[in-house]
Write an enzyme that holds these catalytic residues in place. Structure first.
Site, short mmCIF file in Angstrom:
data_model
loop_
_atom_site.label_atom_id
_atom_site.label_comp_id
_atom_site.label_asym_id
_atom_site.label_seq_id
_atom_site.Cartn_x
_atom_site.Cartn_y
_atom_site.Cartn_z
N LYS A 89 -0.34 2.30 22.15
CA LYS A 89 0.04 1.43 21.03
C LYS A 89 1.55 1.22 20.94
CE LYS A 89 -4.07 0.72 19.07
NZ LYS A 89 -4.89 1.88 19.20
N GLU A 111 -1.90 -2.80 10.13
CA GLU A 111 -3.19 -2.19 9.83
C GLU A 111 -3.36 -1.03 10.79
OE1 GLU A 111 -2.76 -4.65 11.91
OE2 GLU A 111 -3.74 -3.77 13.66
N SER A 388 -6.13 5.88 27.52
CA SER A 388 -5.35 5.16 26.50
C SER A 388 -4.60 6.07 25.53
CB SER A 388 -6.25 4.19 25.74
OG SER A 388 -7.37 4.87 25.19
C1 LIG Z 1 -6.32 1.94 19.22
C2 LIG Z 1 -6.81 2.67 20.37
C3 LIG Z 1 -7.79 2.13 21.23
C4 LIG Z 1 -8.49 0.83 20.99
O1 LIG Z 1 -7.70 -0.29 20.91
P1 LIG Z 1 -7.54 -1.34 22.08
O2 LIG Z 1 -6.78 -2.45 21.47
O3 LIG Z 1 -8.92 -1.76 22.49
O4 LIG Z 1 -6.84 -0.67 23.18
C5 LIG Z 1 -8.14 2.86 22.35
N1 LIG Z 1 -7.61 4.08 22.60
C6 LIG Z 1 -6.69 4.62 21.79
C7 LIG Z 1 -6.14 5.96 22.14
C8 LIG Z 1 -6.27 3.95 20.65
O5 LIG Z 1 -5.35 4.53 19.85
#
Ligand SMILES: *Cc1c(COP(=O)(O)O)cnc(C)c1O
Length: 404
Positions: A89, A111, A388
């Site tokens: 993020k 948000e 992620s």
């Molecule tokens: C917010 C988040 C996601 C999902 O959001 P995307 O916009 O689909 O990437 C996935 N993994 C983590 C660790 C997140 O914080």
């Protein structure tokens, strides 16, 4: 294959700007400022500096050997979990924060679902000396209590949203409402490839650093491209961030993993491509989970970050064209992925990312379950899994599940 006409914000028939009249001119102002910034050498230099020295990029591409044995092919992890604040993020928040400062805005709003985007936004607000207010559903505030404290420590105001399902969808409604009234001094720092143009394009571009790095790294280590890319899909930003740079490489398959939740009934999951139909939500035309009357459905996922009834419009297009395949894994399977990565590699993943891990672990038994495209492809010899985020924020949820 690149997406069509990014300048008008359309991806095939998807995308667009479905917003009240009052938001049209701020969106145009934002699109203009964004277009300028992408040509602005000084802006780009500063963004690069912050990515390196603040966010910790480039993130490693790690060959996970014990996981590879389990999956049956080489598995490389793109370590977005090692980014400052613990998830991808920050890539987007840094870009938009810098842009907001350039535009003379003094206040950021956002948000948040899992709280990761709220934390990233609060972080760049502190970095740039901007005011910050984050809208968060009360359900999410409960399951991600630690992130609420983090945001407050960073100087942000966290405003509880108690309407609807008290999750991400409702937080976005509130943020949009705030933006309409405060457009003069406020930038809405949207956290995924959602919302009206230019957000889906802009957020994708800021996240594409993931795929650019991964492509370079895999070529360096393997001297060839991977056969498969795997990422979880909430709004769709970490996945498109990895995929985008490879879209033109026909030999690279891509799979997006949605939240299958606890069942196939509407309300029990967040698999937009399995139970959703086309529609408009939060200013963009895409797939939306909705009932027969077109009312937006409630969703469920064990991971707050995947718990959203719509999906970025570019994904809808990539799904229709068959370039990217989508599937879902259940809460239970995601928990298996969470445990497996922790035990096999010493990396505790975010529950969101654990969905992608779980899909990889199922590769051997089934290449089916894909909701689109050609499921009968060859077994990969090398794949990249986008990790992620890290799992610290989810430890309490796991502890509670174990005590049940
Ligand atoms: C917010 C988040 C996601 C999902 O959001 P995307 O916009 O689909 O990437 C996935 N993994 C983590 C660790 C997140 O914080």
């Amino acid at each position: 294959m690149k997406s069509s006409e990014p300048d008008t914000g359309h991806f095939g028939v998807y995308g667009g700007q479905f917003v009240p009249e009052t938001l049209m001119s701020p969106l145009e102002e934002l699109a203009r400022a964004y277009a300028q910034s992408s040509q602005d050498a000084e802006f780009q230099l500063e963004l690069t500096r912050l990515r390196q020295h603040f966010a910790g990029r480039p993130t490693p591409l790690f060959l996970a050997q014990r996981l590879s044995e389990e999956v049956g092919c080489k598995v490389y992890l793109k370590r977005e979990d090692l980014c400052h604040t613990g998830a991808h993020k920050i890539n987007n928040a840094l870009g938009q924060g810098l842009l907001a400062r350039q535009m003379g805005k003094t206040r950021l709003i956002a948000e948040t679902g899992a709280g990761q985007h709220g934390v990233a936004t609060a972080t760049v607000s502190a970095l740039f000396g901007l005011q910050c207010e984050v809208f968060m559903g009360t359900e999410d505030m409960q399951r991600q209590a630690l992130n609420v404290v983090r945001m407050e420590l960073l100087g942000a105001r966290v405003t509880p949203v108690d309407s609807g399902s008290r999750t991400l969808k409702d937080a976005i409604n509130e943020a949009m409402r705030d933006w309409v009234t405060n457009v003069e001094d406020t930038h809405y720092l949207l956290g995924s490839v959602l919302g009206p143009h230019p957000y889906p394009t802009m957020v994708r571009d800021f996240q594409s650093v993931i795929g650019r790095e991964a492509r370079q790294q895999i070529l360096e280590y393997e001297n060839q491209l991977p056969d498969l890319l795997v990422a979880c899909v909430g709004g769709g930003s970490n996945s498109i961030g990895l995929f985008h740079e490879f879209l033109g490489d026909d030999s690279v398959r891509m799979v997006g993993v949605e939240a299958g939740g606890k069942g196939k009934q509407l309300g029990e999951h967040a698999a937009r491509f399995e139970g959703g139909r086309v529609g408009v939500l939060h200013g963009t035309f895409s797939y939306v989970l909705q009932d027969e009357q077109g009312q937006v459905a409630t969703t469920h996922s064990i991971s707050a970050g995947l718990d959203y009834p719509s999906i970025g419009p570019e994904h809808a297009h990539l799904r229709d064209t068959g370039r990217v395949q989508y599937t879902s894994v259940s809460d239970q399977e995601a928990l298996g992925g969470f445990e497996a990565l922790s035990r096999l590699e010493g990396i505790i993943p975010a529950l969101e990312s654990a969905h992608a891990v779980a899909y990889c672990l199922k590769l051997k038994e089934e290449d089916g379950g894909l909701t689109s495209g050609d499921a009968g492809s060859e077994f990969p010899s090398c794949l990249i899994l986008n990790l992620s985020g890290r799992g610290d924020k989810d430890v309490e949820i796991i502890r509670d599940l174990r005590q049940q």
